[in-house]
Design an enzyme around this catalytic site. Structure first.
Site, PDB file in Angstrom:
ATOM      1  N   CYS A 149      13.148   1.428  28.760  1.00 44.52           N
ATOM      2  CA  CYS A 149      14.533   1.203  29.203  1.00 44.52           C
ATOM      3  C   CYS A 149      14.743   1.659  30.652  1.00 44.52           C
ATOM      4  O   CYS A 149      15.311   0.922  31.458  1.00 44.52           O
ATOM      5  CB  CYS A 149      15.504   1.887  28.248  1.00 44.52           C
ATOM      6  SG  CYS A 149      15.039   3.562  27.779  1.00 44.52           S
TER       7      CYS A 149
HETATM    8  N1  LIG Z   1      16.300   3.518  21.785  1.00 49.54           N
HETATM    9  C1  LIG Z   1      16.122   2.896  22.948  1.00 49.54           C
HETATM   10  O1  LIG Z   1      17.035   2.795  23.779  1.00 49.54           O
HETATM   11  C2  LIG Z   1      14.787   2.282  23.295  1.00 49.54           C
HETATM   12  C3  LIG Z   1      14.722   1.376  24.361  1.00 49.54           C
HETATM   13  C4  LIG Z   1      13.492   0.793  24.687  1.00 49.54           C
HETATM   14  C5  LIG Z   1      12.366   1.124  23.944  1.00 49.54           C
HETATM   15  N2  LIG Z   1      12.446   2.006  22.921  1.00 49.54           N
HETATM   16  C6  LIG Z   1      11.232   2.274  22.139  1.00 49.54           C
HETATM   17  O2  LIG Z   1      11.284   1.413  20.993  1.00 49.54           O
HETATM   18  C7  LIG Z   1      10.745   2.062  19.835  1.00 49.54           C
HETATM   19  C8  LIG Z   1      11.829   2.112  18.754  1.00 49.54           C
HETATM   20  O3  LIG Z   1      12.935   2.853  19.275  1.00 49.54           O
HETATM   21  P1  LIG Z   1      14.171   3.260  18.373  1.00 49.54           P
HETATM   22  O4  LIG Z   1      15.106   3.974  19.280  1.00 49.54           O
HETATM   23  O5  LIG Z   1      14.646   2.104  17.584  1.00 49.54           O
HETATM   24  O6  LIG Z   1      13.465   4.314  17.386  1.00 49.54           O
HETATM   25  P2  LIG Z   1      14.015   4.876  15.996  1.00 49.54           P
HETATM   26  O7  LIG Z   1      15.491   4.754  15.958  1.00 49.54           O
HETATM   27  O8  LIG Z   1      13.402   6.233  15.857  1.00 49.54           O
HETATM   28  O9  LIG Z   1      13.386   3.885  14.906  1.00 49.54           O
HETATM   29  C9  LIG Z   1      12.007   3.773  14.664  1.00 49.54           C
HETATM   30  C10 LIG Z   1      11.800   3.259  13.244  1.00 49.54           C
HETATM   31  O10 LIG Z   1      10.393   3.145  13.026  1.00 49.54           O
HETATM   32  C11 LIG Z   1      10.140   3.321  11.624  1.00 49.54           C
HETATM   33  N3  LIG Z   1       8.820   3.951  11.454  1.00 49.54           N
HETATM   34  C12 LIG Z   1       7.697   3.321  11.029  1.00 49.54           C
HETATM   35  N4  LIG Z   1       6.647   4.134  11.047  1.00 49.54           N
HETATM   36  C13 LIG Z   1       7.095   5.322  11.467  1.00 49.54           C
HETATM   37  C14 LIG Z   1       6.469   6.566  11.644  1.00 49.54           C
HETATM   38  N5  LIG Z   1       5.164   6.747  11.428  1.00 49.54           N
HETATM   39  N6  LIG Z   1       7.262   7.596  12.066  1.00 49.54           N
HETATM   40  C15 LIG Z   1       8.577   7.438  12.285  1.00 49.54           C
HETATM   41  N7  LIG Z   1       9.222   6.252  12.131  1.00 49.54           N
HETATM   42  C16 LIG Z   1       8.473   5.195  11.718  1.00 49.54           C
HETATM   43  C17 LIG Z   1      11.265   4.157  11.075  1.00 49.54           C
HETATM   44  O11 LIG Z   1      11.799   3.470   9.952  1.00 49.54           O
HETATM   45  P3  LIG Z   1      11.341   3.794   8.465  1.00 49.54           P
HETATM   46  O12 LIG Z   1      11.129   5.278   8.359  1.00 49.54           O
HETATM   47  O13 LIG Z   1      12.495   3.313   7.638  1.00 49.54           O
HETATM   48  O14 LIG Z   1      10.090   3.008   8.253  1.00 49.54           O
HETATM   49  C18 LIG Z   1      12.308   4.208  12.185  1.00 49.54           C
HETATM   50  O15 LIG Z   1      13.601   3.788  11.761  1.00 49.54           O
HETATM   51  C19 LIG Z   1      10.301   3.443  20.308  1.00 49.54           C
HETATM   52  O16 LIG Z   1       8.923   3.400  20.580  1.00 49.54           O
HETATM   53  C20 LIG Z   1      11.094   3.679  21.583  1.00 49.54           C
HETATM   54  O17 LIG Z   1      10.432   4.518  22.503  1.00 49.54           O
HETATM   55  C21 LIG Z   1      13.644   2.576  22.555  1.00 49.54           C
END
Ligand SMILES: NC(=O)c1ccc[n+]([C@@H]2O[C@H](COP(=O)([O-])OP(=O)(O)OC[C@H]3O[C@@H](n4cnc5c(N)ncnc54)[C@H](OP(=O)(O)O)[C@@H]3O)[C@@H](O)[C@H]2O)c1
Length: 340
Positions: A149
């Site tokens: 981001c």
């Molecule tokens: N948030 C932002 O603004 C943003 C922007 C750009 C990129 N990103 C990147 O995009 C990715 C997702 O971001 P996010 O903010 O959506 O993250 P998040 O809210 O933490 O969601 C990640 C999801 O991955 C699943 N998961 C599957 N395997 C996992 C494991 N081993 N440990 C923990 N969770 C696991 C979890 O769902 P279950 O437990 O239900 O399987 C969790 O809901 C990250 O790598 C982040 O750095 C984020």
């Protein structure tokens, strides 16, 4: 519903929810399934009651049973590179929203993320998905690495300047992000009481997005190599990023060329708008990046505002999916922001 079949892996997270919101409203893509370990067995509508339609979209326990043409992976770092090779074997293309396919050098990945890269073959072919800069390569890619981001906000403002041959002595990037950038699991640093009344620098000069920014600035051989100082802050907002980038040591002529480079690069781009100093709420709810510039006598300041969950995350990923699947690039993506 006709259309290419897409799936979301990690649908219970913040980007997964945003992808679900966009894809259930998308007129040309068909969301056929989603994966979440914690929500498996429910329908998308039960898991995310705010999406417009998801009663027929099952939530599966694992990617192995997700059958689609293209999968969005919104997982913590280190997870996608274990799943993409198996998707590749099954002929499923992928957009990874984590950092696993962004750094082209596996050694740089290991230095930055503290683990070896387990899919160097996929990494060597992955395309960096900063759409406005890499459009030519994204359409045919098997794996697209969605940019971080902060890099999205900074690079959209400053890459055209470097590409035009204007390289400052130093980039000082002062970046502000809302707390949703840290994902759905709260930590002592990111949960509400810690951020609601504070503006807090973090990263200690060593944020993981810095190598990505340096790589994608693409300073050409023979150019002077600028210093990059990157200081991200958490601010008491849920969504949104503002980067204020100081390009130090430019002549008047270079400043003029820099501003012209930004103006001409984005003159016909639907998702980037150059105008007055942007406000974060303009970008909230929109897949647009809002850019502005200010001249400070030898230092050009470039401001960039995005919604981290849209242009900095799910929106840019859908923009790239549209290109990969031969759809109009703007299809299913919001242009207007909330404004307040
Ligand atoms: N948030 C932002 O603004 C943003 C922007 C750009 C990129 N990103 C990147 O995009 C990715 C997702 O971001 P996010 O903010 O959506 O993250 P998040 O809210 O933490 O969601 C990640 C999801 O991955 C699943 N998961 C599957 N395997 C996992 C494991 N081993 N440990 C923990 N969770 C696991 C979890 O769902 P279950 O437990 O239900 O399987 C969790 O809901 C990250 O790598 C982040 O750095 C984020």
């Amino acid at each position: 519903m006709p259309g290419d079949r897409v799936g979301i892996v990690g649908v219970s997270g913040y980007l997964g929810g945003e992808l679900a919101r966009l894809l259930t409203d998308h007129p040309g893509l068909n969301l056929v399934g989603a994966v979440s370990r914690s929500q498996a067995g429910k329908t998308l509508q039960e898991c995310l009651p705010f999406v417009s339609d998801g009663a027929n979209v099952p939530i599966l326990p694992s990617t192995e049973t997700l059958d689609c043409d293209l999968a969005f992976l919104s997982l913590p770092p280190g997870e996608a590179m274990t799943q993409v090779p198996r998707l590749r074997e099954r002929g499923i293309r992928a957009i990874d929203l984590s950092a696993d396919y962004r750094l082209k050098d596996p050694a740089a990945y290991e230095r930055t993320y503290g683990r070896p890269h387990t899919d160097p073959e996929g990494l060597s072919k992955a395309v960096y998905g900063l759409t406005e800069m890499e459009r030519g390569e994204i359409g045919a890619a098997g794996v697209v690495a969605s940019p971080g981001c902060y890099p999205t906000a900074f690079l959209l403002g400053c890459r055209p300047i470097v590409d035009a041959g204007v390289v400052p002595r130093e980039f000082v990037i002062d970046a502000k992000s809302g707390s949703s950038g840290a994902g759905a699991s709260p930590t002592a640093e990111t949960h509400h009481p810690a951020v609601a009344g504070d503006v807090h620098p973090y990263g200690g000069g060593n944020h993981r997005h810095l190598p990505e920014i340096a790589q994608e600035l693409g300073v050409k051989e023979g150019d002077q190599v600028p210093e990059i100082v990157f200081v991200p802050h958490l601010v008491p907002l849920v969504r949104g990023i503002l980067t204020t980038s100081y390009l130090v040591g430019l002549s008047e002529d270079q400043e003029g060329r820099a501003i012209e480079a930004v103006r001409s690069t984005y003159a016909a781009e639907p998702f980037v708008r150059l105008g007055p100093v942007p406000r974060i709420p303009w970008a909230i709810g929109s897949n647009r990046c809002f850019l502005g510039t200010e001249s400070h006598g030898g230092t050009l300041v470039v401001f960039s505002a995005i919604d981290n969950l849209l242009k900095g995350g799910a929106g840019q990923a859908v923009q790239n999916a549209n290109l990969m699947l031969g759809r109009p690039e703007t299809e299913g993506l919001p242009l207007g922001g909330l404004g307040l």
